[in-house]
Scaffold this active site. Structure first.
Site, PDB file in Angstrom:
ATOM      1  N   ASN A 199      45.412  48.182  43.027  1.00 36.31           N
ATOM      2  CA  ASN A 199      44.272  47.273  42.871  1.00 36.31           C
ATOM      3  C   ASN A 199      43.272  47.916  41.925  1.00 36.31           C
ATOM      4  O   ASN A 199      43.478  49.029  41.453  1.00 36.31           O
ATOM      5  CB  ASN A 199      43.648  46.951  44.231  1.00 36.31           C
ATOM      6  CG  ASN A 199      43.176  48.204  44.935  1.00 36.31           C
ATOM      7  OD1 ASN A 199      42.261  48.871  44.487  1.00 36.31           O
ATOM      8  ND2 ASN A 199      43.843  48.550  46.031  1.00 36.31           N
ATOM      9  N   ASP A 268      47.232  46.548  51.687  1.00 37.83           N
ATOM     10  CA  ASP A 268      47.554  46.005  53.006  1.00 37.83           C
ATOM     11  C   ASP A 268      49.068  45.899  53.213  1.00 37.83           C
ATOM     12  O   ASP A 268      49.544  45.817  54.334  1.00 37.83           O
ATOM     13  CB  ASP A 268      46.917  44.622  53.172  1.00 37.83           C
ATOM     14  CG  ASP A 268      45.405  44.741  53.298  1.00 37.83           C
ATOM     15  OD1 ASP A 268      44.946  45.748  53.869  1.00 37.83           O
ATOM     16  OD2 ASP A 268      44.683  43.853  52.806  1.00 37.83           O
ATOM     17  N   LYS A 278      65.440  52.038  38.654  1.00 40.24           N
ATOM     18  CA  LYS A 278      64.544  51.097  37.989  1.00 40.24           C
ATOM     19  C   LYS A 278      65.152  49.687  38.055  1.00 40.24           C
ATOM     20  O   LYS A 278      66.330  49.516  37.723  1.00 40.24           O
ATOM     21  CB  LYS A 278      64.341  51.545  36.538  1.00 40.24           C
ATOM     22  CG  LYS A 278      63.282  50.753  35.820  1.00 40.24           C
ATOM     23  CD  LYS A 278      63.077  51.263  34.410  1.00 40.24           C
ATOM     24  CE  LYS A 278      62.236  50.267  33.649  1.00 40.24           C
ATOM     25  NZ  LYS A 278      62.335  50.425  32.217  1.00 40.24           N
ATOM     26  N   PHE A 312      34.442  49.771  54.884  1.00 38.12           N
ATOM     27  CA  PHE A 312      33.975  48.941  53.768  1.00 38.12           C
ATOM     28  C   PHE A 312      34.661  47.582  53.836  1.00 38.12           C
ATOM     29  O   PHE A 312      35.753  47.470  54.383  1.00 38.12           O
ATOM     30  CB  PHE A 312      34.291  49.620  52.425  1.00 38.12           C
ATOM     31  CG  PHE A 312      33.197  50.552  51.977  1.00 38.12           C
ATOM     32  CD1 PHE A 312      32.910  51.696  52.696  1.00 38.12           C
ATOM     33  CD2 PHE A 312      32.454  50.263  50.844  1.00 38.12           C
ATOM     34  CE1 PHE A 312      31.899  52.545  52.293  1.00 38.12           C
ATOM     35  CE2 PHE A 312      31.433  51.111  50.430  1.00 38.12           C
ATOM     36  CZ  PHE A 312      31.155  52.262  51.152  1.00 38.12           C
ATOM     37  N   LYS A 326      34.664  42.570  61.075  1.00 38.63           N
ATOM     38  CA  LYS A 326      35.349  43.861  60.928  1.00 38.63           C
ATOM     39  C   LYS A 326      34.680  44.957  61.754  1.00 38.63           C
ATOM     40  O   LYS A 326      35.347  45.839  62.294  1.00 38.63           O
ATOM     41  CB  LYS A 326      35.392  44.280  59.457  1.00 38.63           C
ATOM     42  CG  LYS A 326      36.523  43.598  58.756  1.00 38.63           C
ATOM     43  CD  LYS A 326      36.624  43.896  57.298  1.00 38.63           C
ATOM     44  CE  LYS A 326      37.508  42.809  56.699  1.00 38.63           C
ATOM     45  NZ  LYS A 326      37.537  42.833  55.260  1.00 38.63           N
ATOM     46  N   LYS A 330      37.379  46.475  64.257  1.00 41.12           N
ATOM     47  CA  LYS A 330      37.863  47.821  63.937  1.00 41.12           C
ATOM     48  C   LYS A 330      37.015  48.904  64.609  1.00 41.12           C
ATOM     49  O   LYS A 330      37.137  50.083  64.297  1.00 41.12           O
ATOM     50  CB  LYS A 330      37.887  48.026  62.422  1.00 41.12           C
ATOM     51  CG  LYS A 330      38.765  46.977  61.701  1.00 41.12           C
ATOM     52  CD  LYS A 330      39.188  47.429  60.333  1.00 41.12           C
ATOM     53  CE  LYS A 330      39.897  46.323  59.579  1.00 41.12           C
ATOM     54  NZ  LYS A 330      40.667  46.801  58.443  1.00 41.12           N
TER      55      LYS A 330
HETATM   56  O1  C5P Z   1      40.426  44.458  56.752  1.00 39.25           O
HETATM   57  P1  C5P Z   1      40.147  45.062  55.413  1.00 39.25           P
HETATM   58  O2  C5P Z   1      41.353  45.661  54.739  1.00 39.25           O
HETATM   59  O3  C5P Z   1      39.409  44.147  54.465  1.00 39.25           O
HETATM   60  O4  C5P Z   1      39.107  46.242  55.736  1.00 39.25           O
HETATM   61  C1  C5P Z   1      38.651  47.100  54.741  1.00 39.25           C
HETATM   62  C2  C5P Z   1      38.380  48.430  55.359  1.00 39.25           C
HETATM   63  O5  C5P Z   1      39.548  48.878  56.042  1.00 39.25           O
HETATM   64  C3  C5P Z   1      38.063  49.521  54.335  1.00 39.25           C
HETATM   65  O6  C5P Z   1      37.157  50.427  54.932  1.00 39.25           O
HETATM   66  C4  C5P Z   1      39.436  50.161  54.098  1.00 39.25           C
HETATM   67  O7  C5P Z   1      39.290  51.518  53.679  1.00 39.25           O
HETATM   68  C5  C5P Z   1      40.086  50.049  55.456  1.00 39.25           C
HETATM   69  N1  C5P Z   1      41.549  49.903  55.453  1.00 39.25           N
HETATM   70  C6  C5P Z   1      42.333  50.880  55.999  1.00 39.25           C
HETATM   71  N2  C5P Z   1      43.689  50.751  56.038  1.00 39.25           N
HETATM   72  C7  C5P Z   1      44.292  49.657  55.540  1.00 39.25           C
HETATM   73  C8  C5P Z   1      43.514  48.637  54.988  1.00 39.25           C
HETATM   74  C9  C5P Z   1      42.152  48.777  54.952  1.00 39.25           C
HETATM   75  O8  C5P Z   1      41.779  51.890  56.456  1.00 39.25           O
HETATM   76  N3  C5P Z   1      45.607  49.568  55.574  1.00 39.25           N
END
Ligand code: C5P
Length: 390
Positions: A199, A268, A278, A312, A326, A330
């Site tokens: 990203n 994600d 490849k 974040f 969140k 979380k």
């Molecule tokens: O739910 P979302 O991915 O939008 O949340 C973002 C937050 O979750 C950020 O702090 C990011 O660093 C963390 N995150 C994580 N592991 C993932 C995806 C996101 O720690 N696989």
């Protein structure tokens, strides 16, 4: 400290008299410098009375020594308030056409800029590019606030309050004793030996957090995805590529951490069957299957103990609702929410959703300044949490 207080020619010049008074009151030795335009707004006598020193108003004087070099050599900090658009442009381009711009080139100490100007001048890409360049060369920016401007408009451009300018130059050590684990940048999820999914995260916010924390006395462990930034010299840096590697690095360093800031833009999903060879181009449609990656933040939420946990949220819509959701799901103490468009930028405009139920909107500022405000709130939150026996 021995401070050069340079005053630019803007209506906010009158406020810099208060800055001079506060600096003297705090025990600093202040040498005032007024540009030619500043003298249209305020008289040198105001500053010589407040600082007890002759004010410098021009490059050439009758004195026997080279004043701009001597002044540069004898002072620890150069504070420019107000820093006009013209001053920012001249400093960024290295002009040496008056006392301030010439002395600036010879100055090797810390530089702090408190800009002030009309809102359109402030937002102009030329001004923002000059600021970013000066900041990248080490200048600290005290961003202007939003409000009523002398030109009759309302918007960003108002000189920061004198108390805030003085606070910005006062070194803090309020994070001493903390070990702060920061994740930064994107992750890269391989597709085959040469391709990956990633990203646009630049890592700038996470690196600014690391610099701010180190500057305030913390020990910093920076778990970083692949970025094009030089890590702060005093940070312990662990370079990772994938979400799984980031998870392992985070949990390997969780033990000693007292504050965790999960700034990284973690993928994600990862490719389910990474090709060992490849992938060849054919005329047919290609499908990839994905597995979810471990949600590091959610796992930290379950294992955090009494650590302060900050996540974040980069969103394209419903910032406040998403941040609050969140925070809850979380088990974080703070969510820093911003619009996804901020990922590659040097500035950021964020909203903080706190465990206490409060939400705080911060004005647009450099990522370094936003980092400082985040840590200010972490310390307040810690106090509030211990008061509630949380
Ligand atoms: O739910 P979302 O991915 O939008 O949340 C973002 C937050 O979750 C950020 O702090 C990011 O660093 C963390 N995150 C994580 N592991 C993932 C995806 C996101 O720690 N696989």
């Amino acid at each position: 400290m021995r401070i050069v207080l340079a005053v630019g020619g803007g209506i906010a010049a009158y406020k810099s008299a208060e800055v001079a008074r506060l600096l003297v009151k705090a025990g600093h030795e202040v040498q005032a410098v007024l540009t030619a335009s500043a003298q249209e707004f305020i008289r040198p006598l105001t500053f010589s009375t407040l600082t007890g020193k002759k004010v410098i108003t021009e490059l050439f004087s009758e004195s026997s020594y080279v004043e701009h070099i001597e002044v540069a050599r004898e002072h620890d900090l150069l504070l420019i308030a107000p820093a006009t658009a013209g001053i920012l442009a001249r400093l960024a381009n290295g002009h040496a056409d008056d006392f301030l711009s010439t002395m600036y080139l010879a100055f090797t100490g810390n530089v702090v800029l408190a800009p002030s100007m009309n809102d359109n001048m402030w937002s102009h890409p030329a001004t923002q590019a000059n600021l970013a360049l000066l900041e990248s060369r080490g200048a600290k920016i005290v961003s202007p606030g939003d409000g009523f401007l002398a030109c009759g408009t309302t918007g960003p451009g108002r000189l920061a309050e004198p108390e805030d300018i003085v606070a910005a130059i006062t070194p803090k050590s309020d994070l001493e004793g903390e070990t702060i684990l920061i994740t930064a940048g994107p992750t890269q999820e391989p597709i085959d030996p040469v391709r990956y999914l990633s990203n646009r995260s630049s890592g700038k916010m996470g690196y600014a957090l690391a610099e701010a924390a180190l500057n305030r006395g913390a020990k910093v462990i920076l778990v970083s995805g692949p970025v094009n930034l030089k890590p702060p010299a005093k940070a312990e840096v662990i370079a990772v590529r994938t979400a799984v590697e980031m998870r392992d690095a985070v949990f390997a360093h969780l033990e000693g951490a007292t504050i965790i800031v999960k700034c990284a833009a973690v993928a994600d999903y990862r490719v389910a069957n990474v090709s060992q060879q490849k992938i060849k181009k054919t005329a047919a449609r290609l499908s990839l299957e994905f597995d979810p990656t471990p949600d590091i933040l959610a796992e930290l939420g379950r294992k955090k103990g009494d650590r302060v946990l900050i996540g974040f949220a980069a969103e394209t819509e419903n910032l406040k609702q998403e941040a609050e959701r969140k925070l809850e799901s979380k088990n974080c103490d703070m969510i820093v929410a911003n619009l996804a468009a901020a990922v590659e930028s040097d500035t950021n405009e964020v909203m903080l959703a706190l465990r206490t139920g409060e939400t705080i909107s911060l004005p647009r500022a450099s990522k370094r300044e936003v980092a400082e405000k985040i840590f200010d709130q972490v310390l307040k939150l810690r106090l509030a949490m211990s008061a509630h026996g949380d």
